[in-house]
Design an enzyme around this catalytic site. Structure first.
Site, PDB file in Angstrom:
ATOM      1  NE  ARG A 101     -10.431   5.460   7.434  1.00 52.86           N
ATOM      2  CZ  ARG A 101      -9.524   6.672   7.504  1.00 52.86           C
ATOM      3  NH1 ARG A 101      -9.657   7.708   7.668  1.00 52.86           N
ATOM      4  NH2 ARG A 101      -8.119   5.978   7.410  1.00 52.86           N
ATOM      5  CG  ASP A 133      -4.960   0.126  10.878  1.00 53.30           C
ATOM      6  OD1 ASP A 133      -4.323   0.357   9.844  1.00 53.30           O
ATOM      7  OD2 ASP A 133      -5.591   0.910  11.478  1.00 53.30           O
TER       8      ASP A 133
HETATM    9  O1  MRU Z   1     -10.056   0.879   7.806  1.00 52.43           O
HETATM   10  P1  MRU Z   1      -9.519   2.201   8.061  1.00 52.43           P
HETATM   11  O2  MRU Z   1     -10.047   3.276   7.130  1.00 52.43           O
HETATM   12  O3  MRU Z   1      -9.847   2.390   9.646  1.00 52.43           O
HETATM   13  O4  MRU Z   1      -8.007   1.952   8.020  1.00 52.43           O
HETATM   14  C1  MRU Z   1      -7.006   2.845   8.088  1.00 52.43           C
HETATM   15  C2  MRU Z   1      -5.748   2.477   7.846  1.00 52.43           C
HETATM   16  O5  MRU Z   1      -5.509   1.421   7.409  1.00 52.43           O
HETATM   17  C3  MRU Z   1      -4.676   3.670   8.205  1.00 52.43           C
HETATM   18  O6  MRU Z   1      -3.803   3.526   7.202  1.00 52.43           O
HETATM   19  C4  MRU Z   1      -4.190   3.466   9.351  1.00 52.43           C
HETATM   20  O7  MRU Z   1      -5.215   3.276  10.309  1.00 52.43           O
HETATM   21  C5  MRU Z   1      -3.241   4.399   9.858  1.00 52.43           C
HETATM   22  S1  MRU Z   1      -4.019   5.863  10.631  1.00 52.43           S
HETATM   23  C6  MRU Z   1      -2.979   7.225  10.818  1.00 52.43           C
END
Ligand code: MRU
Length: 352
Positions: free
Chosen positions: A49, A241
């Site tokens: 993730r 994201d």
């Molecule tokens: O749902 P996730 O755990 O994939 O969400 C991740 C995030 O929101 C992070 O802050 C984002 O991907 C930044 S990664 C360097």
């Protein structure tokens, strides 16, 4: 410590290895991903993730997807197979643009590669996936260098979710800034929002920071306002994201209220992200697709109901922070102060 969040093992008939992030911090286990379906599943279930990491995972997934028809496959067949794989790998999660960006890179290379020799074609796709992974490592180090000056001696930082080594090939984005400041022998402390519903802050960010020997305190998400009012936070740094052309930023649900709180308390709010997280095709954040996840993540965490089973649940995984709340975006090629359509366009046009 920079964990090997994702890597390729072996040659063209090898496999991807990921740290299974659903098990941390209790268990550190490497999962071997040997086919495209397992990679899709790993992205969907958050075994892997974080925006840059799922881009790399998708690229390796495309390599795995070429396995089936290889051998006697003709050029048409193998190119079709790649297209099918990329279409499939675009579907597990909609918000982080890095996933789409990485697959677009794979498809561009495929289009430019002669597929007459299936083996050579697969090698070329693997080489591109490995390049995406290697570049991400260098990018994260550069983000760290660009942002480290924002952390002063004895700073107190708040972060949300996980934008660390686990969310990238290694080192992270928001956490890269902290790791670099630590390498510069600065003293600082970090408050980590636990980040409901899946606790990426408590489970993953705290795990990374504690391993790095950084002074770390976990708080519940609803405590940030009090800490700011008490003067305990000097700056906020999170990842992203997807960043629209005007700087509106999608990040883990709960980021937007932090940014509003930070502005109300005159605290700078920074986003750290690679240029691959910008989506200049979207003028603002309104069109960024927000992933909705299963109700069980909220009402039945870790197998136990904490709310009535039949209650209605709304579980958006991300929110959008309007650019007006963002003091600056820290990228691998510099810091964009007061991001808006103009500053971002100038920054990209300037080739910085
Ligand atoms: O749902 P996730 O755990 O994939 O969400 C991740 C995030 O929101 C992070 O802050 C984002 O991907 C930044 S990664 C360097």
């Amino acid at each position: 410590m920079a964990p090997a969040t994702i890597k390729w093992s072996g040659g063209i008939d090898g496999w991807a290895e990921i740290i299974d992030q659903t098990l941390l911090p209790e268990e550190y286990r490497i999962a071997q991903i040997r086919n495209i379906k397992s990679m899709w599943q790993a992205i969907k279930t958050l075994q892997v993730r974080g925006a840059p990491a799922i881009g790399i995972a998708a690229a390796y997934g495309a390599v795995l997807g070429l396995r089936e028809p290889a051998g006697e496959a003709g050029p048409e067949q193998i190119k079709n197979q790649l297209k099918k794989s990329c279409d499939y790998l675009r579907t597990p999660r909609p918000t982080a643009v890095n996933l789409f960006w990485a697959l677009a890179r794979i498809e561009k290379v495929a289009a430019a590669t002669d597929a007459v020799n299936a083996e050579k074609f697969r090698e070329r796709i693997l080489a591109e996936a490995q390049a995406i992974c290697a570049e991400d490592k260098a990018t994260c180090r550069a983000i760290g260098r660009q942002g480290a000056d924002l952390i002063r001696q004895d700073s107190s930082i708040l972060t949300h979710c996980n934008a660390g080594g686990l969310a990238t090939a290694d080192y992270g984005t928001a956490l890269a800034v902290m790791f670099t400041a630590q390498e510069q022998h600065k003293r600082f402390q970090v408050y980590v929002d636990e980040t409901r519903p899946l606790l990426q802050g408590a489970r993953l960010t705290a795990w990374e920071l504690v391993h790095a020997g950084i002074d770390t305190t976990v708080i519940c998400d609803n405590m940030a306002g009090l800490l700011m009012r008490q003067g305990k936070i000097d700056l906020v740094i999170t990842g992203a994201d997807r960043i629209a052309a005007n700087g509106d930023t999608a990040n883990k649900i709960g980021t937007y209220p932090l940014a509003v709180l930070a502005q109300a308390h005159n605290i700078p709010f920074y986003i750290a992200a690679p240029s691959s997280t910008f989506d200049l095709s979207l003028p603002d954040g309104d069109k960024i697709p927000i992933e909705e996840r299963a109700k069980e993540e909220i009402i039945k965490p870790w197998g136990k109901f904490i709310a009535p089973e039949n209650v209605k649940v709304y579980n958006p995984a991300f929110d959008i922070t309007p650019h007006q709340y963002i003091s600056a975006i820290i990228t691998e090629r510099g810091v964009i102060d007061r991001p808006d359509t103009q500053t971002i366009r100038q920054w990209f046009d300037g080739g910085k």
